[in-house]
Design an enzyme around this catalytic site. Structure first.
Site, PDB file in Angstrom:
ATOM      1  N   ASP A   1       0.819  -1.201   0.000  1.00  0.00           N
ATOM      2  CA  ASP A   1       0.000   0.000   0.000  1.00  0.00           C
ATOM      3  C   ASP A   1       0.862   1.264   0.000  1.00  0.00           C
ATOM      4  OD1 ASP A   1      -2.749   1.134   0.390  1.00  0.00           O
ATOM      5  OD2 ASP A   1      -1.866   1.893   2.236  1.00  0.00           O
TER       6      ASP A   1
ATOM      7  N   GLU B   1       1.775  -0.092  -4.801  1.00  0.00           N
ATOM      8  CA  GLU B   1       0.714   0.821  -5.229  1.00  0.00           C
ATOM      9  C   GLU B   1       1.369   2.157  -5.578  1.00  0.00           C
ATOM     10  OE1 GLU B   1      -3.454   2.837  -3.655  1.00  0.00           O
ATOM     11  OE2 GLU B   1      -1.765   2.569  -2.292  1.00  0.00           O
TER      12      GLU B   1
END
Length: 616
Positions: free
Chosen positions: A328, A357
């Site tokens: 993330d 990400e």
């Protein structure tokens, strides 16, 4: 923020009595490539005592920090002969506590574990919203937020058993890898279902199940030649994390002297990471600012923090037999520290894939984050990160299918996006998608139009890279982020709860509308499974004309022609234009319809239609 610092300050005045309350990691494995292990030992005023290891084992380092409730013990596991040893806590000659530390044997094939790649289709699930397999764990005594399905942002009860119970559905759809949004404990008071404010990095949230349930899911996937991808968060933890409540060191997290009680929100401008002209002030706020008020920003520059995050990641790979990580908010981290993190993991597991990400808008910015990138090298940086997410394609795809053709509009957007492939050192190891748990639902944008969905699915299933789809899109699920917020794009999967009136998880009880989406997806994804030409083949693009984009995937054995017509009317293509790719083929098989297609002269492509043609 003020509360955190107060707790930290008070910890120094803890009572003299000490006992071992936590040890992390709780156990480890012998035979790791890196034999050095950092063990965190936690207890009231524990640093005021002596730490002694049994069996004559000598610690490489015993590090005490400003908070006396922590001691970090580093050992060389290659120097430890047995399968266990004791960590003894002593006050003078008196023993006041001990912990038996186990060193397990690794699975012989662990280091060469296979990971997700361009041969896979990644199915993204938000566990709380997929299926409730065990109603008994919907609310648990030790966790604050209780299940309330009537609250859009509340806990709804989906769990690991619900996913295990529906593995046939996922496999039959054609998925080969399952990415779950975080399932570690998130014990915040509200809005905890998304899992990104984790409060214990070594424990699965009881409302999802147990560590053993998580490993069982992974093993059941592996038995099916599938794999589990963990959503890993290095940038921030939840404000209720036990270590945040009692910080080992003040610089475990980031503080701002000019912020409110030390807090300042990130400006989210992570392009400052590679901007050679960026101001240090802007860069600091982007990287050190908190993602949200309940998500303290972790300081990876602190060596103890970096080691903790590295070992925790390796622990989960080894314990749960994982098939990859999705990380993330990757560009929000300290990039030098994360390069060390990624290298430590891939040194231990050379085939292990990690996708970051990288929510940036251009191929130049995104590609800089992939390992061995020339754009990263220009900034004197190598991320060691194997894979990145193609957010440029994600942003361009709905516009490409919605706009009229122009110099840089309509299907030219898709062409321009793919013409940037040269920037990526490993273009096949780039994740491609048109929606996820943070974005507007595709079927909301296109008003549940199956033709638009089929075009998008055809594109991400046949272009270079690793395709990823979001749960429910294959049955036409919608969600309006603009009006309903994140909760609306994370609706419950119909049929995942016993009380649901309609079940889309069973193809036999799907509505006609759901069937059209599902059957197309299933056929396309199961065809893709065995297509090496799609997994690793080369690409030949033809500049769009009349808003029709044609590209070919090919290798020495076969060629696949992909045609996407986003116009409101049929288009007739003169196939002579594509002769360098069609060569001597005169016929082809259209994959989704099964029809034989003549490739001798012209090809009529219906309006708002994609065609995937295997050349004969």
């Amino acid at each position: 923020m003020k509360k955190i610092y107060t707790i930290f300050a008070l910890s120094a005045a803890s009572v003299a009595f000490a006992q071992i309350q936590k040890v992390e990691p709780a156990f480890w494995w012998k035979g790791m490539k890196n034999p050095e292990l950092q063990i965190l030992i936690y207890g009231k005023n524990i640093a005021g005592n002596e730490i002694e290891l049994s069996d004559g084992i000598k610690a490489k380092e015993i590090q005490k920090v400003e908070n006396p409730n922590y001691v970090f013990v580093t050992v060389n596991t290659n120097e430890i002969k047995g399968s266990q040893f004791k960590i003894n806590l002593k006050k003078g000659k008196k023993s006041i506590g001990s912990y038996t530390y186990e060193l397990k044997q690794r699975n012989p094939n662990s280091a060469n574990r296979e990971s997700f790649s361009s041969k896979d289709l990644v199915y993204l699930i938000m566990p709380d919203r997929f299926a409730n397999g065990d109603e008994k764990n919907d609310s648990t005594p030790g966790l604050i937020e209780k299940a309330n399905r009537s609250l859009p942002n509340g806990r709804h009860g989906g769990d690991l058993k619900g996913i295990i119970d529906n593995l046939d559905y996922i496999q039959n759809l054609g998925a080969t890898a399952v990415w779950l949004t975080p399932v570690n404990e998130d014990n915040e008071k509200v809005y905890s279902y998304h899992g990104y404010a984790q409060t214990d990095l070594y424990k699965i949230d009881d409302r999802y199940g147990s560590n053993e349930d998580y490993r069982e899911l992974s093993r059941k996937l592996n038995d099916r030649k599938m794999m589990l991808v963990m959503d890993y968060v290095t940038n921030h933890w939840g404000i209720s994390h036990w270590m945040i409540k009692d910080l080992p060191t003040k610089d475990w997290i980031h503080w701002f002297s000019d912020g409110e009680n030390g807090f300042k929100r990130s400006n989210y401008k992570t392009t400052t990471q590679f901007d050679t002209n960026a101001s240090e002030a802007d860069k600091k706020v982007a990287l050190d600012g908190w993602f949200d008020t309940t998500m303290p920003d972790i300081n990876q520059k602190n060596p103890l923090v970096l080691k903790y995050l590295t070992q925790n990641a390796i622990w989960w790979i080894e314990y749960a037999e994982l098939g990859g990580f999705r990380v993330d908010t990757y560009p929000y981290n300290d990039k030098e520290a994360m390069a060390k993190w990624a290298k430590a993991i891939t040194d231990e597991y050379p085939k292990f894939n990690i996708v970051g990400e990288t929510w940036l808008n251009t191929a130049g910015h995104i590609s800089a984050w992939q390992k061995d990138s020339k754009t990263g090298e220009a900034a004197n940086y190598n991320s060691n990160l194997p894979s990145v997410m193609d957010f440029m394609l994600y942003g361009d795809l709905p516009k490409a299918l919605n706009e009229k053709e122009g110099w840089d509009t309509g299907m030219n957007r898709l062409y321009n996006s793919m013409s940037s492939d040269f920037l990526y050192p490993d273009i096949n190891n780039v994740m491609v998608f048109f929606e996820n748990h943070d974005t507007e639902r595709w079927n909301e944008i296109f008003n549940s139009d199956p033709k638009s969905y089929k075009m998008a699915m055809s594109i991400i299933s046949t272009i270079r890279g690793i395709p990823q789809i979001y749960y429910g899109t294959e049955v036409g699920m919608r969600g309006d982020k603009n009006k309903g917020g994140d909760a609306d794009i994370r609706r419950d999967f119909p049929g995942g709860w016993k009380s649901d009136k309609q079940n889309a998880l069973n193809p036999a009880t799907q509505t006609p509308e759901q069937k059209e989406f599902y059957q197309f997806t299933q056929k396309l994804l199961n065809w893709r499974k065995g297509k090496e030409v799609i997994h690793t083949g080369k690409t030949k693009n033809f500049v769009p004309q009349n808003n029709v984009f044609v590209y070919f995937r090919y290798n020495e054995k076969e060629t696949v022609m992909v045609v996407v017509n986003s116009n409101e009317k049929d288009e007739n293509l003169d196939l002579k234009r594509f002769s360098e790719a069609i060569k001597t083929s005169t016929k082809g098989n259209e994959v989704t319809s099964g029809k034989e297609i003549s490739l001798e002269n012209n090809l009529t492509v219906p309006a708002k239609t994609s065609m995937i043609i295997e050349l004969k």
